[in-house]
Design a protein around this motif. Sequence first.
Motif, PDB file in Angstrom:
ATOM      1  N   SER A 142       0.826  -1.202   0.000  1.00 46.78           N
ATOM      2  CA  SER A 142       0.000   0.000   0.000  1.00 46.78           C
ATOM      3  C   SER A 142       0.867   1.263   0.000  1.00 46.78           C
ATOM      4  O   SER A 142       0.583   2.232  -0.710  1.00 46.78           O
ATOM      5  CB  SER A 142      -0.915   0.003   1.231  1.00 46.78           C
ATOM      6  OG  SER A 142      -1.685   1.178   1.282  1.00 46.78           O
ATOM      7  N   ALA A 184       2.425   1.628  -3.475  1.00 51.16           N
ATOM      8  CA  ALA A 184       1.473   2.189  -4.435  1.00 51.16           C
ATOM      9  C   ALA A 184       1.420   3.705  -4.315  1.00 51.16           C
ATOM     10  O   ALA A 184       1.389   4.421  -5.327  1.00 51.16           O
ATOM     11  CB  ALA A 184       0.095   1.576  -4.214  1.00 51.16           C
ATOM     12  N   SER A 185       1.419   4.195  -3.084  1.00 51.88           N
ATOM     13  CA  SER A 185       1.407   5.638  -2.860  1.00 51.88           C
ATOM     14  C   SER A 185       2.676   6.285  -3.410  1.00 51.88           C
ATOM     15  O   SER A 185       2.625   7.348  -4.039  1.00 51.88           O
ATOM     16  CB  SER A 185       1.261   5.926  -1.362  1.00 51.88           C
ATOM     17  OG  SER A 185       1.299   7.317  -1.101  1.00 51.88           O
ATOM     18  N   ASN A 186       3.818   5.640  -3.184  1.00 54.87           N
ATOM     19  CA  ASN A 186       5.084   6.172  -3.685  1.00 54.87           C
ATOM     20  C   ASN A 186       5.153   6.150  -5.212  1.00 54.87           C
ATOM     21  O   ASN A 186       5.817   6.991  -5.827  1.00 54.87           O
ATOM     22  CB  ASN A 186       6.260   5.392  -3.096  1.00 54.87           C
ATOM     23  CG  ASN A 186       6.456   5.664  -1.615  1.00 54.87           C
ATOM     24  OD1 ASN A 186       6.052   6.714  -1.112  1.00 54.87           O
ATOM     25  ND2 ASN A 186       7.064   4.727  -0.901  1.00 54.87           N
ATOM     26  N   LEU A 187       4.467   5.169  -5.815  1.00 56.25           N
ATOM     27  CA  LEU A 187       4.415   5.074  -7.270  1.00 56.25           C
ATOM     28  C   LEU A 187       3.366   6.011  -7.866  1.00 56.25           C
ATOM     29  O   LEU A 187       3.288   6.159  -9.094  1.00 56.25           O
ATOM     30  CB  LEU A 187       4.100   3.641  -7.700  1.00 56.25           C
ATOM     31  CG  LEU A 187       5.191   2.583  -7.505  1.00 56.25           C
ATOM     32  CD1 LEU A 187       4.634   1.200  -7.793  1.00 56.25           C
ATOM     33  CD2 LEU A 187       6.392   2.869  -8.402  1.00 56.25           C
ATOM     34  N   LYS A 188       2.531   6.590  -6.974  1.00 62.37           N
ATOM     35  CA  LYS A 188       1.436   7.467  -7.404  1.00 62.37           C
ATOM     36  C   LYS A 188       0.438   6.733  -8.305  1.00 62.37           C
ATOM     37  O   LYS A 188       0.014   7.225  -9.360  1.00 62.37           O
ATOM     38  CB  LYS A 188       1.972   8.717  -8.103  1.00 62.37           C
ATOM     39  CG  LYS A 188       2.780   9.624  -7.171  1.00 62.37           C
ATOM     40  CD  LYS A 188       3.296  10.854  -7.893  1.00 62.37           C
ATOM     41  CE  LYS A 188       3.916  11.859  -6.918  1.00 62.37           C
ATOM     42  NZ  LYS A 188       4.947  11.289  -6.032  1.00 62.37           N
ATOM     43  N   ILE A 189       0.112   5.492  -7.900  1.00 63.41           N
ATOM     44  CA  ILE A 189      -0.931   4.728  -8.582  1.00 63.41           C
ATOM     45  C   ILE A 189      -1.981   4.315  -7.556  1.00 63.41           C
ATOM     46  O   ILE A 189      -1.718   4.275  -6.353  1.00 63.41           O
ATOM     47  CB  ILE A 189      -0.370   3.469  -9.283  1.00 63.41           C
ATOM     48  CG1 ILE A 189       0.246   2.495  -8.253  1.00 63.41           C
ATOM     49  CG2 ILE A 189       0.644   3.838 -10.350  1.00 63.41           C
ATOM     50  CD1 ILE A 189       0.688   1.176  -8.851  1.00 63.41           C
ATOM     51  N   LYS A 190      -3.185   4.036  -8.041  1.00 63.57           N
ATOM     52  CA  LYS A 190      -4.244   3.590  -7.152  1.00 63.57           C
ATOM     53  C   LYS A 190      -3.970   2.165  -6.681  1.00 63.57           C
ATOM     54  O   LYS A 190      -3.630   1.295  -7.488  1.00 63.57           O
ATOM     55  CB  LYS A 190      -5.591   3.646  -7.862  1.00 63.57           C
ATOM     56  CG  LYS A 190      -6.069   5.033  -8.225  1.00 63.57           C
ATOM     57  CD  LYS A 190      -7.415   4.958  -8.927  1.00 63.57           C
ATOM     58  CE  LYS A 190      -7.924   6.338  -9.314  1.00 63.57           C
ATOM     59  NZ  LYS A 190      -9.228   6.253 -10.022  1.00 63.57           N
ATOM     60  N   TYR A 191      -4.151   1.946  -5.393  1.00 66.80           N
ATOM     61  CA  TYR A 191      -3.964   0.601  -4.851  1.00 66.80           C
ATOM     62  C   TYR A 191      -4.946  -0.367  -5.510  1.00 66.80           C
ATOM     63  O   TYR A 191      -4.623  -1.533  -5.753  1.00 66.80           O
ATOM     64  CB  TYR A 191      -4.177   0.626  -3.336  1.00 66.80           C
ATOM     65  CG  TYR A 191      -3.898  -0.685  -2.641  1.00 66.80           C
ATOM     66  CD1 TYR A 191      -2.595  -1.125  -2.440  1.00 66.80           C
ATOM     67  CD2 TYR A 191      -4.941  -1.485  -2.182  1.00 66.80           C
ATOM     68  CE1 TYR A 191      -2.324  -2.318  -1.796  1.00 66.80           C
ATOM     69  CE2 TYR A 191      -4.687  -2.681  -1.535  1.00 66.80           C
ATOM     70  CZ  TYR A 191      -3.381  -3.092  -1.348  1.00 66.80           C
ATOM     71  OH  TYR A 191      -3.132  -4.284  -0.717  1.00 66.80           O
ATOM     72  N   SER A 242      10.130   3.127  -0.080  1.00 67.97           N
ATOM     73  CA  SER A 242      10.724   3.973  -1.120  1.00 67.97           C
ATOM     74  C   SER A 242      11.252   3.096  -2.256  1.00 67.97           C
ATOM     75  O   SER A 242      11.715   1.974  -2.046  1.00 67.97           O
ATOM     76  CB  SER A 242      11.850   4.834  -0.543  1.00 67.97           C
ATOM     77  OG  SER A 242      12.852   4.023   0.053  1.00 67.97           O
ATOM     78  N   THR A 269      -0.570  -4.521 -12.897  1.00 68.16           N
ATOM     79  CA  THR A 269      -1.452  -3.357 -12.759  1.00 68.16           C
ATOM     80  C   THR A 269      -2.358  -3.275 -13.984  1.00 68.16           C
ATOM     81  O   THR A 269      -2.012  -3.779 -15.061  1.00 68.16           O
ATOM     82  CB  THR A 269      -0.657  -2.047 -12.617  1.00 68.16           C
ATOM     83  OG1 THR A 269       0.144  -1.847 -13.788  1.00 68.16           O
ATOM     84  CG2 THR A 269       0.252  -2.104 -11.389  1.00 68.16           C
TER      85      THR A 269
END
Length: 306
Positions: free
Chosen positions: A72, A75-82, A139, A106
Amino acid sequence: MKKTILLSSVLMFLFSCGKNEKVPNAAEVQYQELLSETQAHLGLNKKPIKKLIFKNLDEIEDSKEMNLKLLSIVASNLKIKYSDIKIAESSSINYDNQTTFFVLTTVAHDKKVLKSQDDDEMGNYFQRKYLFVNREDGSIIAEEFDENLGYYDNEAIQFSKSHILKDLFFLNENTPAVAFYTEASASSRIVLYSEKKFTLVTLADKEIKKVLYEYPIRLTNGDSNGSGTFQVETLETGMSFSDHKTNGYFDLIITKNFSYEEAVESDSENGIEEKSDLKIKKELEKIKYNGREYAFHRDDRHRFLE
């Protein structure tokens, strides 16, 4: 040699003290610490390097690791929706004490279908992404899309989840590698095609290094009438590391087992009798590391099919 004898003498003394129940616990702790240091000095506590990767495909064990909390954060670090991560089609394994490796599937919704006759036709596009991440904060250390494993949900050839093997493997005494395989298959009852492709990756200078990429460990080709009559040739392999090294990495030994099966169902109206035939052939291949990768020649020759 003198240092080794001295350390051994100290250990023998501490061991004799350890047998005495009246010796304080501190002495036992000191003994264990010195024993560990001595074993490390002599190389006695090193685990033997596992050379067998798999003997046959039925014996492969997949990694069961999947840290959803870490995913989770990733996903935030990748800037994609979980929610755009297909959890059931993703895998992970701990690479070392600080690093985790992910293979993520994905989905991109309503993406324009390539080469479509209808420019307005949209579909779901599935992508495969490799990641090395920090286990503490998620990260991103290294990331890479695999364009060869991208596909639309209506394409004839589909790709399975990339299955990570449960064990890390060592290319030499110090270099770990993650092993995983992915299956490509045709969604057809007439065309019998499937292929499992095997990959080894490692982390080098904060980059993903594919030292072996998409080696076919299982390949099926043939055709069927969809109701019991078919001819199919199958390749299945085993894989292990040799004791010999080339350019710093162990050579790979591949055992190849080719089988050919032909079956014909009986047809009394046309005078066709039931038939079944099975043939087997074995081969061996050695792949050497050339300094960049385990380079191999893609061999698509059939051994039985014409």
